[in-house]
Design a protein around this motif. Structure first.
Motif, PDB file in Angstrom:
ATOM      1  N   ALA A 137      39.597  39.617  35.617  1.00  0.00           N
ATOM      2  CA  ALA A 137      38.631  39.235  36.649  1.00  0.00           C
ATOM      3  C   ALA A 137      38.435  40.388  37.624  1.00  0.00           C
ATOM      4  CB  ALA A 137      39.124  37.989  37.385  1.00  0.00           C
ATOM      5  N   PHE A 153      36.229  41.703  30.229  1.00  0.00           N
ATOM      6  CA  PHE A 153      35.985  41.534  31.670  1.00  0.00           C
ATOM      7  C   PHE A 153      34.671  40.801  31.917  1.00  0.00           C
ATOM      8  CE2 PHE A 153      34.313  45.671  30.479  1.00  0.00           C
ATOM      9  CZ  PHE A 153      33.055  45.677  31.052  1.00  0.00           C
ATOM     10  N   ASP A 154      33.974  40.430  30.829  1.00  0.00           N
ATOM     11  CA  ASP A 154      32.757  39.632  30.902  1.00  0.00           C
ATOM     12  C   ASP A 154      33.088  38.258  30.326  1.00  0.00           C
ATOM     13  OD1 ASP A 154      30.288  38.397  30.616  1.00  0.00           O
ATOM     14  OD2 ASP A 154      29.259  40.209  29.933  1.00  0.00           O
ATOM     15  N   SER A 155      33.065  37.228  31.166  1.00  0.00           N
ATOM     16  CA  SER A 155      33.461  35.886  30.727  1.00  0.00           C
ATOM     17  C   SER A 155      32.596  35.375  29.577  1.00  0.00           C
ATOM     18  CB  SER A 155      33.397  34.908  31.908  1.00  0.00           C
ATOM     19  OG  SER A 155      32.079  34.834  32.421  1.00  0.00           O
ATOM     20  N   CYS A 158      44.161  38.994  37.394  1.00  0.00           N
ATOM     21  CA  CYS A 158      43.326  38.805  38.576  1.00  0.00           C
ATOM     22  C   CYS A 158      44.014  39.364  39.828  1.00  0.00           C
ATOM     23  CB  CYS A 158      43.033  37.323  38.769  1.00  0.00           C
ATOM     24  SG  CYS A 158      44.515  36.280  38.783  1.00  0.00           S
ATOM     25  N   TYR A 173      34.776  33.133  37.539  1.00  0.00           N
ATOM     26  CA  TYR A 173      34.577  32.730  36.146  1.00  0.00           C
ATOM     27  C   TYR A 173      35.895  32.539  35.391  1.00  0.00           C
ATOM     28  CZ  TYR A 173      29.895  34.317  37.330  1.00  0.00           C
ATOM     29  OH  TYR A 173      28.682  34.466  37.938  1.00  0.00           O
ATOM     30  N   ASP A 211      31.624  38.326  41.359  1.00  0.00           N
ATOM     31  CA  ASP A 211      33.082  38.367  41.387  1.00  0.00           C
ATOM     32  C   ASP A 211      33.620  37.628  40.170  1.00  0.00           C
ATOM     33  OD1 ASP A 211      35.780  38.230  41.880  1.00  0.00           O
ATOM     34  OD2 ASP A 211      35.602  37.482  43.929  1.00  0.00           O
ATOM     35  N   GLY A 212      34.302  38.366  39.305  1.00  0.00           N
ATOM     36  CA  GLY A 212      34.842  37.780  38.083  1.00  0.00           C
ATOM     37  C   GLY A 212      35.801  36.634  38.324  1.00  0.00           C
ATOM     38  N   HIS A 213      36.392  36.565  39.521  1.00  0.00           N
ATOM     39  CA  HIS A 213      37.324  35.478  39.824  1.00  0.00           C
ATOM     40  C   HIS A 213      36.634  34.109  39.779  1.00  0.00           C
ATOM     41  CE1 HIS A 213      39.584  38.959  41.244  1.00  0.00           C
ATOM     42  NE2 HIS A 213      40.669  38.199  41.270  1.00  0.00           N
TER      43      HIS A 213
END
Length: 488
Positions: free
Chosen positions: A42, A29-31, A67, A53, A49-51
Motif C-alpha cells: 500500500a 502495488f495496484d489493487s 503498509c 484499497y 492512497d493505497g491504504h
C-alpha cells in the motif's frame, strides 16, 4: 518458491502481524492487479492512497499486506507488515523478489535535466556495436539485448525495473544504461539497485510542478550520487554550477568532464555544422554526426563513461564517429525542392529550447528565416510557460505558439500564459495557432527556400494527449508530409 520473509530482506520492519514464512506468488502495488497469494504493498501516491484499497486487495486473494499504517480491521490468516516507508519497501522487495539482478550487471544511471535519453541510448548503441550484450531503460524504449519493450516513464516503477533487469541477466546482458529521473529518485524507485556508475548532465528549470522548489529538485538529484557505493564511479559535468554539488557527499570515485573548465575529460568544439561536430577530446580529433554544444557535452560524457567501463580509447573514438542522433533529439530532414530544413527536438524546458535555438543560430548564415513551433504541456509546471515563449520569440525570426500535450487543461489558456513572456518588441514576431498540425502547416507555408523550421517540445512522442485521450501524432512525420505536399 518465494517466501515472504526472504522478500523482506533489508526492509526495516516496524510491526508484523501473522506469519512471514508463507509462500507468495507476486508483488503488487495496484489493487486491481491482485491475484491469489499475492503481496499488496500500500503506497501513498500523489493521486490516491493505497491504504484505502487494503480490504479490496485482501478480498481479491492477497495473502500479505505491506503498509505504513495498520488497518483497523485485521483478517485472520493474512500477514500484515508495517514499514516506515512503503515506496522504499517496494523497491527493496522488488530487488529481492527478482534475485537482485542489478548485482549481476554493470548498471550505469544517467541523471540531470537534459541529455539523459541521448547519453543512455548512445551508450547502449556504442557498447552494442563494440560486441557486448546491453540493456537500456529510457524514456523512449526499454531494450533487453535487441528486444524492445514500450516505455511509459523516464524511470519505471521498482517492479518494472527489476523485472527487466532480471530479463537482462537471463539474456546474458553485461551493461545496462538507465535514465534516472528526479521523480524516480524521490519516489525511491532506484533504492535497492546496485549501480556501477552515475552520470550528471546538467540542471535547469523543470518539474517544479512536482518539487517544491529548485533546491529540492537539485537535492533529489544529489541523493542519487550520495547513495552510490565506493566501488562505483561518479561522473559530473563540472561546467554546470551544480556539477560539484553532486559530488559533495558521494563515496564513489569522482570524475569530471567539461568544455570550459579544467576537468578529467575535456573537449573543444572545432567545427559545428548541420552535418555534425568536429571535436577535440583529450587531444584526439573526432568527427561525430551530432549537432550543437549540448551534444558535445553528451559525446564527452559517453567517451568518459566508455573509458571508465574499460573500453579501449581508439575503439571508443571510432565507434563514436558512427553514432546517429536519437529519435526526436535534433532530428532533421531537408526538403528535396525548396531545401527547407525541418528540425524536431524534445526541448520542453527553457534551457533545452535555448540550447537548440542557439545551436541553430550558430550554424545558420543569417540569410535564412528561423521559424519555431513550440507549446507547453498541460498539468505540468506552469512557471516555465512564459520563459519558453520569451526564449522562442527572442531567438527565432518567427515563433508560433501552439498545443503540446494539453492533457486536462484548456490549450488556449496555456498559450495565453506563454504569451505573457513575450516582450513588446517581439509581439510582431509571434503567432498563436492552437491546433498543432495547423501550426506546423503554417510554419511550412511561411518557410521559403533554405529556411529552417524548428518544432519543439514533443520530440520522439508519437501521440498527442487531450482530455485523457491519446491520438496518433508524430511531429517528424507530419512536417515531412506537409513539406512534401507543399513542394509538389
Amino acid at each position: 518458491m518465494n517466501i515472504l520473509r526472504d522478500i523482506l530482506y533489508k526492509v526495516t520492519l516496524e510491526k508484523v502481524v501473522g506469519n512471514t514464512g508463507v509462500a507468495i506468488r507476486e508483488l503488487q502495488f495496484d489493487s486491481r492487479e491482485i491475484g491469489l497469494d499475492d503481496v499488496f504493498i500500500a503506497i501513498k501516491g500523489t493521486v490516491s492512497d493505497g491504504h484505502e484499497y487494503i480490504e479490496k486487495a485482501v478480498n481479491q486473494g492477497a495473502l500479505a499486506v505491506v503498509c505504513e499504517t495498520m488497518p483497523k480491521h485485521i483478517v485472520n490468516g493474512i500477514t500484515y507488515v508495517q514499514v516506515a516507508d512503503s515506496q522504499q519497501a517496494l523497491a527493496m522487495m522488488a530487488a529481492n523478489y527478482y534475485g537482485n539482478p542489478s548485482e549481476s550487471i554493470k548498471l550505469v544511471g544517467i541523471t540531470g535535466t537534459n541529455g539523459k535519453t541521448t547519453i543512455s541510448t548512445l551508450l547502449y548503441n556504442l557498447f552494442t556495436a563494440a560486441g557486448f550484450e546491453c540493456g537500456l531503460l529510457s524514456t523512449v524504449k526499454i531494450l533487453v539485448g535487441r528486444t524492445g519493450y514500450k516505455a511509459t516513464h523516464t524511470t519505471p516503477d521498482s517492479l518494472t525495473i527489476n523485472k527487466y533487469l532480471a530479463k537482462m541477466v537471463a539474456a546474458g546482458v553485461e551493461f545496462c544504461f538507465m535514465e534516472v529521473s528526479s521523480h524516480g529518485i524521490h519516489q525511491k524507485r532506484t533504492e535497492g539497485l546496485h549501480f556501477t556508475g552515475g552520470i550528471f548532465t546538467n540542471l535547469s528549470h523543470d518539474h517544479l510542478d512536482y518539487h517544491k522548489d529548485f533546491k529540492e529538485y537539485r537535492d533529489v538529484k544529489k541523493k542519487f550520487f550520495d547513495d552510490l557505493p565506493k566501488s562505483a564511479f561518479a561522473l559530473t559535468n563540472i561546467d554546470d554550477k551544480n556539477g560539484n554539488v553532486m559530488l559533495q557527499n558521494t563515496s564513489a570515485k569522482k570524475y569530471t568532464y567539461a568544455l570550459k573548465s579544467y576537468a578529467d575529460y575535456k573537449a573543444q568544439i572545432l567545427e559545428n555544422q548541420f552535418s555534425g561536430l568536429l571535436l577535440k577530446i583529450n587531444n584526439n580529433e573526432l568527427w561525430v554526426r551530432l549537432i550543437g554544444s549540448f551534444n558535445a557535452y553528451n559525446v564527452l560524457a559517453i567517451y568518459a563513461t566508455a573509458e571508465l567501463l574499460g573500453l579501449e580509447q581508439m575503439e571508443t573514438l571510432q565507434l563514436l564517429s558512427t553514432l546517429e542522433s536519437v529519435d526526436g533529439r535534433f532530428q532533421f530532414s531537408i526538403s528535396a525542392r525548396e531545401k527547407i530544413t525541418a528540425i524536431v527536438d524534445y526541448a520542453h524546458t527553457p534551457d533545452a529550447l535555448k540550447n537548440v535555438l542557439e545551436t541553430i543560430n550558430a550554424i545558420r548564415t543569417g540569410n535564412e528565416t528561423l521559424i519555431t513551433v513550440v507549446g507547453c504541456g498541460g498539468d505540468r509546471d506552469t512557471t516555465k510557460r512564459p520563459k519558453m515563449a520569451h526564449i522562442a520569440s527572442q531567438l527565432s525570426t518567427k515563433a508560433i505558439f501552439t498545443s503540446d500535450n494539453p492533457r486536462t487543461e484548456d490549450p488556449e489558456a496555456i498559450i495565453e500564459e506563454m504569451e505573457q513572456g513575450v516582450p513588446p518588441e517581439n509581439y510582431k514576431k509571434t503567432l498563436s495557432v492552437t491546433d498543432r498540425k495547423q501550426a506546423i502547416k503554417t510554419a511550412c507555408q511561411l518557410a521559403e527556400t533554405n529556411d529552417i523550421i524548428l518544432i519543439a517540445g514533443k520530440g520522439h512522442e508519437t501521440y498527442q494527449e487531450i482530455n485523457g485521450k491519446r491520438t496518433d501524432f508524430d511531429d517528424f512525420k507530419i512536417v515531412n508530409q506537409l513539406l512534401t505536399a507543399l513542394n509538389k
